[in-house]
Design an enzyme around this catalytic site. Structure first.
Site, mmCIF file in Angstrom:
data_model
loop_
_atom_site.group_PDB
_atom_site.id
_atom_site.type_symbol
_atom_site.label_atom_id
_atom_site.label_comp_id
_atom_site.label_asym_id
_atom_site.label_seq_id
_atom_site.Cartn_x
_atom_site.Cartn_y
_atom_site.Cartn_z
ATOM 1 N N LYS A 21 -15.529 17.306 9.619
ATOM 2 C CA LYS A 21 -16.519 17.295 10.687
ATOM 3 C C LYS A 21 -16.879 18.737 11.019
ATOM 4 C CE LYS A 21 -17.649 14.173 14.270
ATOM 5 N NZ LYS A 21 -17.300 13.502 15.476
ATOM 6 N N TRP A 56 -20.974 15.226 9.482
ATOM 7 C CA TRP A 56 -19.969 14.992 8.440
ATOM 8 C C TRP A 56 -20.353 15.661 7.132
ATOM 9 C CZ3 TRP A 56 -18.954 9.008 9.054
ATOM 10 C CH2 TRP A 56 -18.148 8.815 10.194
ATOM 11 N N THR A 100 0.872 -1.171 0.000
ATOM 12 C CA THR A 100 0.000 0.000 0.000
ATOM 13 C C THR A 100 0.910 1.222 0.000
ATOM 14 O OG1 THR A 100 -0.018 0.143 2.394
ATOM 15 C CG2 THR A 100 -1.731 -1.198 1.400
ATOM 16 N N GLU A 142 -5.768 -3.979 -0.612
ATOM 17 C CA GLU A 142 -6.154 -5.105 0.255
ATOM 18 C C GLU A 142 -7.338 -5.903 -0.287
ATOM 19 O OE1 GLU A 142 -5.467 -2.055 1.130
ATOM 20 O OE2 GLU A 142 -4.481 -1.902 3.072
HETATM 21 P P1 ADP Z 1 -3.470 4.123 -1.823
HETATM 22 O O1 ADP Z 1 -4.488 5.160 -2.214
HETATM 23 O O2 ADP Z 1 -3.130 4.197 -0.370
HETATM 24 O O3 ADP Z 1 -2.369 4.002 -2.776
HETATM 25 P P2 ADP Z 1 -5.090 2.046 -2.869
HETATM 26 O O4 ADP Z 1 -4.637 2.252 -4.268
HETATM 27 O O5 ADP Z 1 -5.247 0.701 -2.357
HETATM 28 O O6 ADP Z 1 -4.139 2.717 -1.886
HETATM 29 O O7 ADP Z 1 -6.369 2.953 -2.675
HETATM 30 C C1 ADP Z 1 -7.533 2.522 -2.090
HETATM 31 C C2 ADP Z 1 -8.426 3.678 -1.789
HETATM 32 O O8 ADP Z 1 -8.736 4.444 -2.951
HETATM 33 C C3 ADP Z 1 -9.766 3.272 -1.251
HETATM 34 O O9 ADP Z 1 -9.696 2.957 0.113
HETATM 35 C C4 ADP Z 1 -10.618 4.485 -1.553
HETATM 36 O O10 ADP Z 1 -10.456 5.485 -0.574
HETATM 37 C C5 ADP Z 1 -10.052 4.992 -2.845
HETATM 38 N N1 ADP Z 1 -10.875 4.536 -3.964
HETATM 39 C C6 ADP Z 1 -10.654 3.490 -4.768
HETATM 40 N N2 ADP Z 1 -11.613 3.397 -5.704
HETATM 41 C C7 ADP Z 1 -12.476 4.411 -5.491
HETATM 42 C C8 ADP Z 1 -13.684 4.853 -6.108
HETATM 43 N N3 ADP Z 1 -14.203 4.242 -7.164
HETATM 44 N N4 ADP Z 1 -14.300 5.925 -5.577
HETATM 45 C C9 ADP Z 1 -13.805 6.557 -4.504
HETATM 46 N N5 ADP Z 1 -12.677 6.202 -3.889
HETATM 47 C C10 ADP Z 1 -12.019 5.143 -4.365
#
Ligand code: ADP
Length: 548
Positions: free
Chosen positions: A439, A444, A185, A330
């Site tokens: 917030k 929210w 990640t 994940e």
């Molecule tokens: P990082 O952003 O830490 O590199 P990831 O690529 O695993 O890690 O990102 C996952 C996160 O991206 C999700 O937890 C969510 O917040 C955001 N995300 C992924 N797809 C979408 C989507 N279609 N709409 C909104 N947020 C999204």
């Protein structure tokens, strides 16, 4: 009583074996790092993959060993996916856009035995190598003629390795629960953590995303993953394409609108996948030059929320169906996808679009719920936001090396760190990441909803909303926006655009125009950098709570 069906383990090499047998003449086309377009078939790929597998074994790569990659989307990276996993080792895709210290941490934490790299990353590798003593050799993914002038004592050449072997190799039996891939990640909080995929999770995810309500892929499809193979395995497409026999097109390092458009047209691309920011470049290039797509008709957009205005432009101006995909490293990553149900066909256009603008329904295999701060389940009413929890066969149960300890909540649920609503039809709508939630006065405010409104203004190129401390309301939203070229849009005109589009108390308190917004290594808005940049910001003196 056991069923009387064969107990054949699910395995990654079975995917390429199938593509070779049943779709042997289907092409894989790559824009190579060296320059020219490279073109071959699944049959050719499988031959080279077996030769590469022998080369890895000759270099002492053992079952369970990690093999790193620092590479764009291309045929050699594809070969590594299959050769490494096929011999029972673990392909560790590394995001080259991460900071130097994070790269060093990741290579050492994963204990990569070999690292393969595209020649455009030679300078980066030169810097990394002295700090990564566990790496036995660095392999340049090129031929002898293009070998970079690296200062590495342990530099090997990919084509020399492959060229020295024959393809007389049978894939070994592998336990389907054994590891095949590792992806860290991005570590927005603390050190990056490794997510370790298994053969079983990878194949099940690949099957699930092929379905019509997800990526909708088959043997007639031509799929171009814009999302990098180092960003959660290009969302599984390098596994799904061989599974269904789709032609694969890899864009290499050229992800600008002009280069992508040319490749889409030249190769007859029908399907794609990418984060919203790459589509910004493509739409801009096509509009400026008055261009249209001849074959492209469907894409998954995810990684961050796709603004409804972008969905509309792609659909109405370019005839492209956009499906939202939501997930995270994940969750392999796809957990939900946005497609309509049969009953939605009769709804008015605006209501149908409102459904598609949500993040979608869970794929079979993924269970999902939202909970409050105490872990109590919240109603699926499409209104109440809560912490999104998931579980399923392609959801992580922990991190590589035990980092972070026990990550699952009672009942085996994975807390995603996202906040959203779920409606009665189980469509998820993400309102924020929990750390980005604003917030205000105890309630929210969704930054994503506000960004979508800002982006729907015709003169806004990009927008981010962050919460900043406020003397009266705890936090209030600040809108940071990038104007389109030539625009003179001002604060009041942009704030007026919010009227009637959201509750009055959600409207941002101020707007700051900037030339560009910061992005993370995976192309998402970096709200952490923005909050840092504006930490000394003061609300306008006209705000009575501020002057009081
Ligand atoms: P990082 O952003 O830490 O590199 P990831 O690529 O695993 O890690 O990102 C996952 C996160 O991206 C999700 O937890 C969510 O917040 C955001 N995300 C992924 N797809 C979408 C989507 N279609 N709409 C909104 N947020 C999204």
């Amino acid at each position: 009583m056991d069923g009387l069906m064969m107990n054949v383990p699910l395995s990654v090499p079975a995917l390429i074996g199938h593509a070779d047998r049943c779709h042997g003449d289907t092409e894989i086309v790559s824009r190579s790092i060296e320059g020219p377009i490279h073109r071959y078939t699944y049959l050719d790929a499988h031959q080279r993959i077996r030769r590469l597998a022998r080369a890895l074994l000759r270099r002492g790569v053992d079952r369970g060993d990690r093999v790193g990659t620092l590479a764009w989307n291309g045929y050699r990276h594809f070969e590594l996916y299959y050769a490494v996993a096929g011999i029972g080792a673990v392909v560790h895709t590394i995001n080259p856009r991460l900071f130097h210290d994070q790269l060093v941490y990741i290579v050492n934490h994963a204990d990569d035995r070999l690292v393969f790299f595209d020649i455009c990353f030679a300078a980066l590798v030169d810097k990394l190598a002295p700090q990564c003593p566990g790496v036995a050799a660095w392999v340049a993914m090129t031929d002898a003629a293009h070998l970079p002038e690296a200062r590495l004592p342990t530099l090997l050449c990919y084509e020399d390795l492959v060229g020295a072997e024959d393809d007389d190799y049978e894939w070994p039996d592998l336990d389907e629960t054994s590891a095949c891939g590792l992806c860290y990640t991005s570590g927005t909080t603390g050190n990056p953590k490794g997510v370790l995929y298994s053969h079983r999770s990878t194949v099940l995810h690949a099957l699930a995303i092929a379905l019509p309500d997800v990526a909708n892929l088959g043997a007639k499809s031509v799929v171009l993953p814009i999302v990098p193979m180092f960003h959660v395995n290009a969302w599984g497409l390098p596994y799904t394409a061989p599974l269904v026999g789709a032609k694969l097109v890899f864009p290499g390092a050229a992800l600008d609108g002009k280069s992508l458009y040319a490749l889409f047209e030249d190769e007859g691309v029908t399907h794609s996948a990418g984060v919203p920011t790459v589509w910004l470049g493509m739409i801009d290039y096509m509009k400026t030059n008055g261009l249209a797509f001849s074959t492209f008709r469907e894409t998954i957009i995810g990684g961050s929320a796709c603004p409804p205005a972008m969905m509309r432009t792609l659909r109405e101006d370019f005839g492209v169906v956009v499906k939202h995909g939501w997930g995270m490293t994940e969750t392999s990553p796809v957990a939900t996808a946005g497609a309509q149900k049969g009953k939605h066909a009769l709804l008015p256009d605006a209501a149908r679009m409102a459904i598609l603008e949500k993040q979608g329904r869970p794929l079979f295999g993924v269970e999902m719920k939202i909970v409050d701060a105490e872990g109590r389940e919240l109603p699926r009413d499409g209104k109440t936001p809560g912490n999104v929890m998931v579980r399923g066969p392609w959801v992580a149960s922990g991190y590589f090396g035990g980092e972070g300890g026990d990550v699952l909540a009672p009942g085996g649920w994975f807390p995603t760190g996202d906040v959203g609503t779920i409606d009665a039809d189980h469509y998820l709508q993400i309102t924020d990441r929990s750390k980005d939630v604003i917030k205000s006065g105890g309630e929210w405010i969704s930054s994503i909803a506000l960004e979508n409104i800002a982006f729907s203004h015709p003169e806004v190129a990009e927008a981010a909303v962050i919460g900043l401390p406020h003397p009266k309301w705890d936090e209030r939203p600040l809108l940071v926006a990038v104007r389109k070229a030539g625009s003179t849009l001002d604060r009041d005109a942009l704030l007026a655009h919010f009227e009637g589009r959201t509750a009055r108390w959600w409207v941002p308190d101020d707007v700051i125009f900037v030339d560009e917004l910061p992005h993370t290594a995976t192309g998402k808005l970096s709200k952490r950098s923005l909050r840092e940049r504006f930490r000394h910001y003061r609300w306008p003196a006209s705000d009575p709570a501020v002057t009081a």
